[in-house]
Design an enzyme around this catalytic site. Structure first.
Site, short mmCIF file in Angstrom:
data_model
loop_
_atom_site.label_atom_id
_atom_site.label_comp_id
_atom_site.label_asym_id
_atom_site.label_seq_id
_atom_site.Cartn_x
_atom_site.Cartn_y
_atom_site.Cartn_z
N LYS A 104 0.85 -1.19 0.00
CA LYS A 104 0.00 0.00 0.00
C LYS A 104 0.89 1.24 0.00
O LYS A 104 1.58 1.51 0.98
CB LYS A 104 -0.87 0.03 1.25
CG LYS A 104 -1.89 1.14 1.20
CD LYS A 104 -2.34 1.60 2.58
CE LYS A 104 -1.64 2.84 3.06
NZ LYS A 104 -1.72 4.00 2.19
N GLU B 53 9.77 0.94 10.70
CA GLU B 53 10.85 1.88 10.36
C GLU B 53 10.26 3.27 10.51
O GLU B 53 9.47 3.70 9.68
CB GLU B 53 11.32 1.65 8.92
CG GLU B 53 11.91 0.27 8.66
CD GLU B 53 13.28 0.09 9.26
OE1 GLU B 53 13.93 1.09 9.62
OE2 GLU B 53 13.72 -1.07 9.39
N CYS C 297 14.08 10.21 6.49
CA CYS C 297 14.12 9.72 7.87
C CYS C 297 15.53 9.88 8.42
O CYS C 297 15.72 10.20 9.57
CB CYS C 297 13.67 8.28 7.94
SG CYS C 297 14.59 7.20 6.85
N GLU D 170 10.62 15.32 15.34
CA GLU D 170 11.29 15.09 14.07
C GLU D 170 11.02 16.32 13.18
O GLU D 170 9.89 16.80 13.12
CB GLU D 170 10.72 13.85 13.39
CG GLU D 170 11.34 13.63 12.03
CD GLU D 170 10.86 12.35 11.35
OE1 GLU D 170 9.64 12.11 11.32
OE2 GLU D 170 11.71 11.61 10.83
P1 NAD Z 1 2.69 8.25 7.85
O1 NAD Z 1 2.88 7.52 9.12
O2 NAD Z 1 1.74 9.39 7.83
O3 NAD Z 1 2.21 7.26 6.70
C1 NAD Z 1 2.94 6.11 6.34
C2 NAD Z 1 1.99 5.12 5.68
O4 NAD Z 1 1.06 4.67 6.64
C3 NAD Z 1 1.18 5.68 4.52
O5 NAD Z 1 1.07 4.71 3.51
C4 NAD Z 1 -0.16 5.94 5.18
O6 NAD Z 1 -1.23 5.93 4.26
C5 NAD Z 1 -0.25 4.76 6.12
N1 NAD Z 1 -1.21 4.92 7.22
C6 NAD Z 1 -1.72 6.05 7.74
N2 NAD Z 1 -2.62 5.77 8.71
C7 NAD Z 1 -2.65 4.43 8.83
C8 NAD Z 1 -3.36 3.52 9.66
N3 NAD Z 1 -4.26 3.95 10.56
N4 NAD Z 1 -3.14 2.20 9.51
C9 NAD Z 1 -2.24 1.75 8.62
N5 NAD Z 1 -1.56 2.55 7.78
C10 NAD Z 1 -1.75 3.88 7.89
O7 NAD Z 1 4.15 8.70 7.39
P2 NAD Z 1 4.54 9.62 6.14
O8 NAD Z 1 4.21 11.03 6.49
O9 NAD Z 1 4.00 9.03 4.91
O10 NAD Z 1 6.12 9.43 6.09
C11 NAD Z 1 7.03 10.22 6.78
C12 NAD Z 1 7.52 9.53 8.03
O11 NAD Z 1 8.13 8.29 7.67
C13 NAD Z 1 8.60 10.30 8.76
O12 NAD Z 1 8.35 10.23 10.14
C14 NAD Z 1 9.88 9.55 8.41
O13 NAD Z 1 10.93 9.70 9.31
C15 NAD Z 1 9.39 8.15 8.34
N6 NAD Z 1 10.31 7.34 7.56
C16 NAD Z 1 11.07 6.39 8.19
C17 NAD Z 1 12.00 5.65 7.47
C18 NAD Z 1 12.85 4.61 8.13
O14 NAD Z 1 13.38 3.77 7.42
N7 NAD Z 1 12.99 4.61 9.43
C19 NAD Z 1 12.14 5.87 6.11
C20 NAD Z 1 11.37 6.87 5.49
C21 NAD Z 1 10.43 7.58 6.24
#
Ligand code: NAD
Length: 478
Positions: A171, A246, A280, A381
């Site tokens: 997804k 992650e 990230c 962050e």
């Molecule tokens: P997010 O948590 O808003 O969304 C991530 C994913 O989760 C999306 O596909 C979203 O649609 C889905 N999602 C949202 N609500 C959900 C729910 N209730 N149940 C299941 N899935 C749900 O994050 P974002 O804004 O898309 O990404 C940015 C964040 O990701 C930052 O905090 C960044 O640091 C982190 N990140 C971490 C890594 C790593 O490897 N540690 C890598 C890249 C990004």
């Protein structure tokens, strides 16, 4: 209209609903994507379940060959895919292309490892029995992917999951579905048996929730915010799903008085401003030894001044727009909060002006000094192009302050002194430490976080272990 790919077929949402995907640099509609829901997740799961026995029993080398073939088919389309990614995500085309190359490298890395998965032979104490540890795929897996690196972070899930013999549905984030949809379609066209890999688009609160709750999905790989990750752990935990998380980071970079200043300057500028700071493992706190502080800051301001902000389609652009209006608002609020608490803007701190910037979510690369530790930009962050810089007297102070964060993803130390480098590598509370080197993830190295940055690892042969269940088998010999 872009289509989902479920059970070997391109499909629209059953409801017929779609939503618009907009270009963050111009506000224009790039395309529409299907607004899938629980029903589509269930269809993808049913397909993955049906495909699982066949894929599990396919010779590992043959599974690897199909992944190599998929990578080759995607590679042929890399230029058009990079443009599509830039239009939906905002990053410069060169960065999109590098991202897709990284995705392909990762896919090929796991394609090669498929046939290297091994168990163990275990002599048992009484000499009349021996044990074997066999490693088996888990079953139906799901990957939930964020928008900042929508392709590599899909690849870190698909590669090890399929190489290990699992089937999977992914997804993508709602705002970056298009390139992912195309790539999953291409991988299927390259010969993956139907149902082995599906993709469902739609809101996280609907598609994501169904993934977490559906008991037939045995393993969830999630990348996203820490707040969402906690929710994922709670809900998926109730179903006893295997999980990797992650999550967010607040990476410290420490530059000692004996460090190579020019290399460190590049490290800071690239590390903070790549993908407009939306990484990230971006550098989010910079700690400089007192004696080099003034010259380092002056040179960094010069470097940052030269970073060109603009539409990612322009080859000169180094910083595209922030991905969404909300993302820009968040970084603006964090900078305003830092200033309110006594922080000083050294450069940037506002939106660029002019007709080219009116419709996109642009923000100037920003450096901040004298920011107190209780400021939001230090505590939270920061996912945008702003970097607070701190003065420290020695390594002990730098490490202590670096470790104050709730996060523990990446970190770096810049020094020519091996004992300092080693001390920092051992004492920094982080999943990854870079010594005199850019914060970059390598397919060959395990990557992940400690503390609130997550659970488990992606990348490296280590990632495969999270897609396998070790089974103990005891054999009586007498
Ligand atoms: P997010 O948590 O808003 O969304 C991530 C994913 O989760 C999306 O596909 C979203 O649609 C889905 N999602 C949202 N609500 C959900 C729910 N209730 N149940 C299941 N899935 C749900 O994050 P974002 O804004 O898309 O990404 C940015 C964040 O990701 C930052 O905090 C960044 O640091 C982190 N990140 C971490 C890594 C790593 O490897 N540690 C890598 C890249 C990004």
């Amino acid at each position: 209209m872009a289509m989902m790919f479920i059970n070997g077929e391109s499909v629209a949402a059953k409801s017929g609903q779609t939503y618009e995907v907009r270009n963050p640099a111009t506000g224009e509609i790039v395309d529409t994507a299907p607004k899938g829901g629980a029903e589509e997740v269930q269809a993808a799961v049913a397909a993955a379940e049906a495909a699982f026995p066949g894929w599990r029993d396919t010779a590992p080398e043959a599974r690897g060959r199909l992944l190599f073939k998929g990578a080759e088919v995607v590679r042929q389309k890399i230029d058009e895919l990079a443009v599509l990614e830039t239009k939906e995500q905002g990053k410069p085309v060169a960065e999109s292309k590098r991202e897709i190359e990284h995705f392909l490298h990762g896919l090929e890395f796991y394609a090669g490892l498929a046939s290297k998965i091994r168990g163990a032979y275990v002599p048992l104490p009484d000499g009349k029995m021996y044990g074997m540890v066999i490693k088996q795929p888990i079953g139906v897996c799901a990957g939930i992917v964020p928008w900042n690196f929508p392709i590599t972070l899909m690849g870190t899930k698909i590669g090890p999951a399929l190489a290990a013999g699992n089937t999977m549905m992914v997804k993508p984030a709602s705002t970056t579905p298009l390139t992912a949809l195309r790539i999953v379609e291409l991988l299927n066209q390259a010969g993956l048996p139907k149902g082995v890999l599906s993709i469902v688009t739609g809101p996280g609160s609907v598609v994501g929730e169904e993934i977490l709750r559906n008991p037939r999905i045995r393993r969830v790989a999630f990348t996203g915010e820490t707040r969402t990750g906690k929710h994922v752990a709670e809900v998926a935990g109730r179903e006893m799903k295997r999980l990797t998380l992650e999550l967010g980071g607040s990476d410290p970079m420490i530059v000692c008085d004996d460090g190579d200043i020019d290399r460190a300057l590049t490290g800071a500028a690239v590390g903070r401003f790549y993908n407009c700071g939306q990484a990230c493992l971006a550098i989010k706190r910079l700690f400089l030894f007192e004696s080099i502080y003034d010259q380092f800051v002056e040179k960094l301001i010069g470097k940052v001044q030269r970073l060109k902000v603009g539409n990612g389609m322009n080859p000169d652009t180094r910083l595209g727009p922030l991905h969404t209006a909300a993302q820009r608002q968040e970084i603006e609020e964090q900078v305003a909060d830092a200033v309110k608490r006594g922080g000083k803007v050294l450069i940037g701190g506002k939106r660029p002006e002019g007709a080219d910037y009116e419709k996109g979510y642009f923000y100037l690369p920003t450096l901040l000094a004298d920011v107190p530790e209780d400021a939001r930009i230090v505590q939270e962050e920061s996912f945008g192009p702003a970097l607070p810089i701190f003065k420290v007297k020695d390594l002990d102070e730098a490490v202590a302050r670096a470790n104050k964060s709730i996060y523990g993803l990446g970190s770096s130390i810049w020094t020519r002194d091996l004992s300092r480098a080693r001390a920092a590598a051992e004492r920094l509370e982080a999943g990854n430490v870079w010594i005199n080197s850019l914060h970059i993830g390598y397919d060959e190295m395990p990557f992940g976080g400690v503390k609130y940055s997550g659970i488990g690892r992606e990348h490296g042969p280590e990632a495969l272990e999270y897609y396998l269940e070790p089974k103990g088998v005891v054999v009586a010999t007498g």
